[in-house]
Scaffold this motif. Sequence first.
Motif, PDB file in Angstrom:
ATOM      1  N   LEU A  66       0.833  -1.187   0.000  1.00 36.00           N
ATOM      2  CA  LEU A  66       0.000   0.000   0.000  1.00 36.00           C
ATOM      3  C   LEU A  66       0.874   1.246   0.000  1.00 36.00           C
ATOM      4  O   LEU A  66       2.101   1.136   0.119  1.00 36.00           O
ATOM      5  N   PRO A  67       0.300   2.445  -0.167  1.00 36.59           N
ATOM      6  CA  PRO A  67       1.129   3.654  -0.232  1.00 36.59           C
ATOM      7  C   PRO A  67       2.139   3.766   0.908  1.00 36.59           C
ATOM      8  O   PRO A  67       1.802   3.609   2.081  1.00 36.59           O
ATOM      9  N   GLY A  68       3.394   4.003   0.532  1.00 36.06           N
ATOM     10  CA  GLY A  68       4.497   4.067   1.487  1.00 36.06           C
ATOM     11  C   GLY A  68       5.272   2.768   1.590  1.00 36.06           C
ATOM     12  O   GLY A  68       6.441   2.767   2.006  1.00 36.06           O
ATOM     13  N   ASP A  69       4.646   1.634   1.221  1.00 35.31           N
ATOM     14  CA  ASP A  69       5.304   0.333   1.346  1.00 35.31           C
ATOM     15  C   ASP A  69       6.400   0.164   0.291  1.00 35.31           C
ATOM     16  O   ASP A  69       6.291   0.660  -0.829  1.00 35.31           O
ATOM     17  N   VAL A  70       7.424  -0.591   0.669  1.00 28.30           N
ATOM     18  CA  VAL A  70       8.560  -0.890  -0.205  1.00 28.30           C
ATOM     19  C   VAL A  70       8.490  -2.363  -0.604  1.00 28.30           C
ATOM     20  O   VAL A  70       8.168  -3.223   0.213  1.00 28.30           O
ATOM     21  N   PHE A  71       8.776  -2.660  -1.873  1.00 30.27           N
ATOM     22  CA  PHE A  71       8.770  -4.052  -2.325  1.00 30.27           C
ATOM     23  C   PHE A  71       9.834  -4.253  -3.400  1.00 30.27           C
ATOM     24  O   PHE A  71      10.425  -3.298  -3.896  1.00 30.27           O
ATOM     25  N   GLY A  72      10.077  -5.533  -3.729  1.00 35.80           N
ATOM     26  CA  GLY A  72      11.076  -5.864  -4.744  1.00 35.80           C
ATOM     27  C   GLY A  72      12.476  -6.022  -4.203  1.00 35.80           C
ATOM     28  O   GLY A  72      13.437  -6.102  -4.973  1.00 35.80           O
ATOM     29  N   LEU A  73      12.615  -6.095  -2.873  1.00 30.98           N
ATOM     30  CA  LEU A  73      13.943  -6.220  -2.263  1.00 30.98           C
ATOM     31  C   LEU A  73      14.331  -7.693  -2.204  1.00 30.98           C
ATOM     32  O   LEU A  73      14.291  -8.337  -1.155  1.00 30.98           O
ATOM     33  N   ASP A  74      14.699  -8.250  -3.354  1.00 33.68           N
ATOM     34  CA  ASP A  74      15.076  -9.667  -3.429  1.00 33.68           C
ATOM     35  C   ASP A  74      16.551  -9.840  -3.098  1.00 33.68           C
ATOM     36  O   ASP A  74      17.388  -9.005  -3.463  1.00 33.68           O
ATOM     37  N   LEU A  75      16.856 -10.946  -2.424  1.00 35.34           N
ATOM     38  CA  LEU A  75      18.240 -11.217  -2.063  1.00 35.34           C
ATOM     39  C   LEU A  75      19.039 -11.697  -3.268  1.00 35.34           C
ATOM     40  O   LEU A  75      20.248 -11.483  -3.351  1.00 35.34           O
ATOM     41  N   ASP A  76      18.363 -12.353  -4.217  1.00 39.62           N
ATOM     42  CA  ASP A  76      19.031 -12.849  -5.414  1.00 39.62           C
ATOM     43  C   ASP A  76      18.969 -11.804  -6.526  1.00 39.62           C
ATOM     44  O   ASP A  76      18.363 -10.749  -6.384  1.00 39.62           O
ATOM     45  N   SER A  77      19.568 -12.133  -7.654  1.00 37.58           N
ATOM     46  CA  SER A  77      19.600 -11.198  -8.782  1.00 37.58           C
ATOM     47  C   SER A  77      18.333 -11.258  -9.628  1.00 37.58           C
ATOM     48  O   SER A  77      18.201 -10.516 -10.594  1.00 37.58           O
ATOM     49  N   VAL A 109      22.668   4.028   4.659  1.00 38.70           N
ATOM     50  CA  VAL A 109      22.011   3.310   3.565  1.00 38.70           C
ATOM     51  C   VAL A 109      22.070   1.813   3.821  1.00 38.70           C
ATOM     52  O   VAL A 109      21.070   1.091   3.678  1.00 38.70           O
ATOM     53  N   SER A 110      23.235   1.332   4.214  1.00 38.70           N
ATOM     54  CA  SER A 110      23.412  -0.093   4.491  1.00 38.70           C
ATOM     55  C   SER A 110      22.480  -0.549   5.612  1.00 38.70           C
ATOM     56  O   SER A 110      21.825  -1.597   5.512  1.00 38.70           O
ATOM     57  N   HIS A 111      22.396   0.254   6.672  1.00 29.56           N
ATOM     58  CA  HIS A 111      21.529  -0.095   7.810  1.00 29.56           C
ATOM     59  C   HIS A 111      20.067  -0.121   7.398  1.00 29.56           C
ATOM     60  O   HIS A 111      19.317  -1.032   7.764  1.00 29.56           O
ATOM     61  N   ASN A 112      19.645   0.888   6.620  1.00 24.49           N
ATOM     62  CA  ASN A 112      18.245   0.955   6.204  1.00 24.49           C
ATOM     63  C   ASN A 112      17.864  -0.210   5.304  1.00 24.49           C
ATOM     64  O   ASN A 112      16.762  -0.762   5.403  1.00 24.49           O
ATOM     65  N   THR A 117      14.997  -5.347   4.741  1.00 25.17           N
ATOM     66  CA  THR A 117      15.067  -6.780   4.435  1.00 25.17           C
ATOM     67  C   THR A 117      14.559  -7.601   5.615  1.00 25.17           C
ATOM     68  O   THR A 117      13.806  -8.578   5.435  1.00 25.17           O
ATOM     69  N   ALA A 118      14.938  -7.206   6.836  1.00 25.40           N
ATOM     70  CA  ALA A 118      14.486  -7.913   8.038  1.00 25.40           C
ATOM     71  C   ALA A 118      12.962  -7.810   8.175  1.00 25.40           C
ATOM     72  O   ALA A 118      12.300  -8.777   8.561  1.00 25.40           O
ATOM     73  N   GLY A 119      12.397  -6.641   7.842  1.00 32.63           N
ATOM     74  CA  GLY A 119      10.947  -6.477   7.897  1.00 32.63           C
ATOM     75  C   GLY A 119      10.243  -7.377   6.901  1.00 32.63           C
ATOM     76  O   GLY A 119       9.175  -7.937   7.189  1.00 32.63           O
ATOM     77  N   ASP A 120      10.847  -7.527   5.718  1.00 35.98           N
ATOM     78  CA  ASP A 120      10.307  -8.418   4.689  1.00 35.98           C
ATOM     79  C   ASP A 120      10.263  -9.862   5.192  1.00 35.98           C
ATOM     80  O   ASP A 120       9.270 -10.588   5.013  1.00 35.98           O
ATOM     81  N   LEU A 121      11.350 -10.288   5.827  1.00 34.00           N
ATOM     82  CA  LEU A 121      11.431 -11.656   6.348  1.00 34.00           C
ATOM     83  C   LEU A 121      10.439 -11.873   7.486  1.00 34.00           C
ATOM     84  O   LEU A 121       9.825 -12.946   7.584  1.00 34.00           O
ATOM     85  N   ARG A 122      10.253 -10.856   8.325  1.00 30.68           N
ATOM     86  CA  ARG A 122       9.299 -10.970   9.430  1.00 30.68           C
ATOM     87  C   ARG A 122       7.880 -11.143   8.899  1.00 30.68           C
ATOM     88  O   ARG A 122       7.109 -11.958   9.413  1.00 30.68           O
ATOM     89  N   HIS A 123       7.539 -10.388   7.850  1.00 34.84           N
ATOM     90  CA  HIS A 123       6.204 -10.537   7.252  1.00 34.84           C
ATOM     91  C   HIS A 123       6.035 -11.930   6.666  1.00 34.84           C
ATOM     92  O   HIS A 123       4.970 -12.550   6.806  1.00 34.84           O
ATOM     93  N   ALA A 124       7.071 -12.454   6.003  1.00 36.35           N
ATOM     94  CA  ALA A 124       6.992 -13.798   5.413  1.00 36.35           C
ATOM     95  C   ALA A 124       6.780 -14.852   6.494  1.00 36.35           C
ATOM     96  O   ALA A 124       5.989 -15.796   6.317  1.00 36.35           O
ATOM     97  N   GLU A 125       7.446 -14.698   7.636  1.00 38.58           N
ATOM     98  CA  GLU A 125       7.279 -15.647   8.738  1.00 38.58           C
ATOM     99  C   GLU A 125       5.868 -15.573   9.315  1.00 38.58           C
ATOM    100  O   GLU A 125       5.234 -16.597   9.598  1.00 38.58           O
ATOM    101  N   ASP A 126       5.361 -14.353   9.504  1.00 41.37           N
ATOM    102  CA  ASP A 126       4.003 -14.186  10.034  1.00 41.37           C
ATOM    103  C   ASP A 126       2.967 -14.777   9.073  1.00 41.37           C
ATOM    104  O   ASP A 126       1.986 -15.397   9.503  1.00 41.37           O
ATOM    105  N   HIS A 127       3.198 -14.586   7.772  1.00 41.03           N
ATOM    106  CA  HIS A 127       2.258 -15.103   6.778  1.00 41.03           C
ATOM    107  C   HIS A 127       2.285 -16.633   6.758  1.00 41.03           C
ATOM    108  O   HIS A 127       1.236 -17.283   6.620  1.00 41.03           O
TER     109      HIS A 127
END
Length: 212
Positions: A66-77, A109-112, A117-127
């Motif tokens: 939704l607005p403000g959300d970030v996506f497409g942060l894949d670990l692979d190429s 930048v590295s920290h953000n 990425t950690a937030g993405d993984l947390r959502h995947a675990e919750d789902h």
Amino acid sequence: MTESADQFSIIARCSGVIASEFSYKKEEEIYGEGEPSEYLYQVIRGAVRTYKLLSDGRRQIGAFHLPGDVFGLDLDSSHRLTAEAISDTTVRLLKRRSLEAAAVSNAQVSHNLWTMTAGDLRHAEDHMLLLGRKTAMERVATFLFEMDRRLAKAGMMALPMCRRDIGDYLGLTLETISRALSQLSDQGVLAFSSARQIMLRNRQQLAAAMDA
């Protein structure tokens, strides 16, 4: 503004990071599964679903952005999922190569990037827990609580996604989704002003249904 949105904005303002905006029509593909992961995306307006097609043709939606959300942060190429615009949508794109270069020299930048990425993984675990351990009613109640937190204005949720999308996100049939929503409406937990306009009238009772 969400934490990930704030972190994305900080990254977008960094020197050397290449940012642009692009608009997509309803149902238009933003990127496909297996395509090169060249950009990081943020929803500016509209909504996006990311999903995987199973071998039997079924669709499993992994997230709604939704607005403000970030996506497409894949670990692979390459992308693991397909991303589509649910409605007419505008996204901001940051070129992955410029992000990686900025992360080498800029600790913020590295920290953000790590935090997102950690937030993405947390959502995947919750789902995964939602799909594997909860009943149909518990899944629907959990979804409504999530959308109430992310979307509700003046007590009203305006859902951008249809019931079939919700079913593919929760691993339930369209009929099961409709039956659960009707049951919650009959119990006075929620009310509809239209098919996608929902008002929660009894959050305590919905919480009980979520943790039944």
